[in-house]
Design a protein around this motif. Structure first.
Motif, PDB file in Angstrom:
ATOM      1  N   GLU A 232      31.901  37.117  51.440  1.00  0.00           N
ATOM      2  CA  GLU A 232      32.748  38.010  52.066  1.00  0.00           C
ATOM      3  C   GLU A 232      34.340  38.290  51.368  1.00  0.00           C
ATOM      4  O   GLU A 232      34.768  39.240  51.478  1.00  0.00           O
ATOM      5  N   ARG A 233      34.681  37.035  51.096  1.00  0.00           N
ATOM      6  CA  ARG A 233      36.392  36.891  50.464  1.00  0.00           C
ATOM      7  C   ARG A 233      36.178  37.629  49.352  1.00  0.00           C
ATOM      8  O   ARG A 233      37.031  38.472  48.828  1.00  0.00           O
ATOM      9  N   LEU A 234      35.078  37.564  48.460  1.00  0.00           N
ATOM     10  CA  LEU A 234      35.034  38.020  47.032  1.00  0.00           C
ATOM     11  C   LEU A 234      34.861  39.406  47.259  1.00  0.00           C
ATOM     12  O   LEU A 234      35.529  40.221  46.565  1.00  0.00           O
ATOM     13  N   LEU A 235      34.042  40.024  47.945  1.00  0.00           N
ATOM     14  CA  LEU A 235      33.571  41.190  48.164  1.00  0.00           C
ATOM     15  C   LEU A 235      34.971  42.022  48.745  1.00  0.00           C
ATOM     16  O   LEU A 235      35.155  43.127  48.180  1.00  0.00           O
ATOM     17  N   VAL A 236      35.578  41.480  49.422  1.00  0.00           N
ATOM     18  CA  VAL A 236      37.055  42.249  49.776  1.00  0.00           C
ATOM     19  C   VAL A 236      37.982  42.139  48.698  1.00  0.00           C
ATOM     20  O   VAL A 236      38.797  43.237  48.485  1.00  0.00           O
ATOM     21  N   VAL A 326      39.309  32.221  40.781  1.00  0.00           N
ATOM     22  CA  VAL A 326      38.034  33.137  40.356  1.00  0.00           C
ATOM     23  C   VAL A 326      38.237  34.468  40.799  1.00  0.00           C
ATOM     24  O   VAL A 326      38.009  35.206  39.947  1.00  0.00           O
ATOM     25  N   ILE A 327      39.125  34.797  41.700  1.00  0.00           N
ATOM     26  CA  ILE A 327      39.311  36.052  42.166  1.00  0.00           C
ATOM     27  C   ILE A 327      40.301  36.706  41.043  1.00  0.00           C
ATOM     28  O   ILE A 327      39.902  37.946  40.585  1.00  0.00           O
ATOM     29  N   GLU A 328      41.216  35.961  40.817  1.00  0.00           N
ATOM     30  CA  GLU A 328      42.131  36.379  39.794  1.00  0.00           C
ATOM     31  C   GLU A 328      41.608  37.039  38.369  1.00  0.00           C
ATOM     32  O   GLU A 328      41.829  37.821  37.644  1.00  0.00           O
ATOM     33  N   VAL A 329      40.650  36.271  37.901  1.00  0.00           N
ATOM     34  CA  VAL A 329      39.928  36.179  36.507  1.00  0.00           C
ATOM     35  C   VAL A 329      38.899  37.363  36.537  1.00  0.00           C
ATOM     36  O   VAL A 329      38.720  38.289  36.050  1.00  0.00           O
ATOM     37  N   ALA A 330      38.125  37.267  37.868  1.00  0.00           N
ATOM     38  CA  ALA A 330      37.118  38.568  37.962  1.00  0.00           C
ATOM     39  C   ALA A 330      37.772  39.687  38.355  1.00  0.00           C
ATOM     40  O   ALA A 330      37.136  40.921  37.626  1.00  0.00           O
ATOM     41  N   ARG A 331      38.875  39.861  38.931  1.00  0.00           N
ATOM     42  CA  ARG A 331      39.581  41.046  38.929  1.00  0.00           C
ATOM     43  C   ARG A 331      39.950  41.753  37.838  1.00  0.00           C
ATOM     44  O   ARG A 331      40.358  42.855  37.585  1.00  0.00           O
ATOM     45  N   ALA A 332      40.380  41.004  36.712  1.00  0.00           N
ATOM     46  CA  ALA A 332      40.766  41.441  35.547  1.00  0.00           C
ATOM     47  C   ALA A 332      39.658  42.026  34.536  1.00  0.00           C
ATOM     48  O   ALA A 332      39.681  42.422  33.668  1.00  0.00           O
ATOM     49  N   LEU A 333      38.303  41.667  35.221  1.00  0.00           N
ATOM     50  CA  LEU A 333      37.311  41.973  34.118  1.00  0.00           C
ATOM     51  C   LEU A 333      36.939  43.438  34.238  1.00  0.00           C
ATOM     52  O   LEU A 333      37.420  44.272  35.019  1.00  0.00           O
TER      53      LEU A 333
END
Ligand code: PLP
Length: 334
Positions: A232-236, A326-333
């Motif tokens: 849920e946190r990743l989805l947001v 994880v969020i920081e890296v994935a958001r930059a994809l």
């Protein structure tokens, strides 16, 4: 900085005490702890399952118990690790890969296109913890084995499945180091699987390993809840464009992987080592039809999913700091 691993077992002091107790008891081989583990994972109202030394062995035993042998064909999705095909091959049968849908799962249309008079079974794979349309697949005729190696949900409804197989490999939802299990509502199928295992057609699980499994099983509702909360946190936090396919997919209680998808994403993303301290991986290492030397033309959606899907770390032992990375890296994809 240690990279955030793509998966990591969640082992606590409680687990270590359970293994220690097994060691102290002196009962290390297959015994009473394995029997309790098999009973706990058979499924509600179902006979005890058959524990093995891996998910591949569990699938092999389930296929064998269904009578699969030389000359038979087994339909399975191409979007899965090759060990599923190798379980079929180990019985002298032919794995027949099928394309998958937009949601990574093999549906009834894809499976039906591969049925022949020689089809002896269909393997539905709950990839990433998603839910295969088991009822619709079972309606095609041949018995369906659900490969739930990535989707352990104790007591999940059978929905017409002949059997379910699990893996307890160290990367899976619950671990015994290496391990697996066949579950089925059919006591005869389980008797045949057990007899085959005990005749050496599949390795056994040890009580030492089952001690860890039983301990983990006691906390398993927490494992599932933590995975859902992280998802849920990743989805947001993720751009909607990367999560739209996952949001639309049939998710169940178990979120094993968190796949991001965008055209060509996997081709552009480093999915072997780490990217800025986070280990990203492809959805699967290779497509089965390619390993079998079949051309891509009959597998358009699986090829598209292979090219567009990247999996980011999502496991219950992720710390808040790790999740932020994880969020920081994935958001930059892109
Ligand atoms: C979907 C699926 N099926 C089967 C297997 C094989 O399980 P094991 O490695 O325990 O033999 C795995 C594990 O990699 C898997 O992910």
């Amino acid at each position: 900085m240690t990279p955030v691993p793509h998966s990591r077992p969640w082992v606590t002091a409680e687990d270590r005490a359970a293994v220690d107790a097994a060691l102290l008891s002196g009962a290390l081989a297959t015994g009473e702890r394995v029997a309790r583990f098999e009973a706990a994972l058979g499924g509600i109202g179902a006979p005890p399952g058959v524990a093995t030394d891996g998910g591949t062995a569990a699938l092999r035993l389930a296929l064998h118990a269904l009578g699969v042998g030389p000359g038979d064909e087994v339909v399975l999705p191409t979007y899965v690790c090759f060990s599923v095909a190798s379980a079929v091959q180990s019985l002298g049968a032919r794995p027949v890969p099928a394309d998958v849908g937009e949601d990574w799962l093999m549906g009834p249309a894809e499976a039906a296109a591969r049925l022949t008079p020689r089809t002896r079974a269909v393997v539905a794979v709950d990839v990433f913890g998603l839910r295969s349309p088991v009822e619709a697949l079972a309606a095609l005729g041949p018995p369906v084995i659900v490969d739930a190696c990535q989707a352990l949900v104790p007591g999940a409804p059978w929905a017409g499945a002949a059997a379910r197989v699990y893996s307890f490999h160290a990367t899976k939802c619950l671990t015994t180091g290496e391990g697996g299990l066949v579950a089925s509502p059919d006591a005869g199928l389980l008797d045949r699987a057990r007899a085959a295992r005990d005749a050496g057609k599949g390795g056994r699980l040890s009580d030492l390993a089952a001690a860890l499994g039983l301990s983990q099983l006691g906390r398993y509702p927490d494992f599932l809840a933590r995975r859902r909360a992280l998802a849920e946190r990743l989805l947001v936090a993720m751009p909607a464009a990367l999560t739209a396919r996952f949001v639309a997919a049939p998710r169940g209680e178990c979120v094993f992987r968190f796949p991001l998808s965008a055209p060509g994403l996997a081709a552009r993303t480093p999915v072997r080592g780490d990217l800025h301290g986070v280990c990203l991986r492809p959805g699967v290492d290779a497509l089965v039809h390619r390993a079998l030397g079949l051309p891509d033309v009959a597998f358009p959606r699986a090829c598209a999913r292979f090219a567009d899907t990247v999996s980011v770390p999502l496991h219950p032992s992720l710390s808040d700091d790790e999740l932020d990375r994880v969020i920081e890296v994935a958001r930059a994809l892109r």
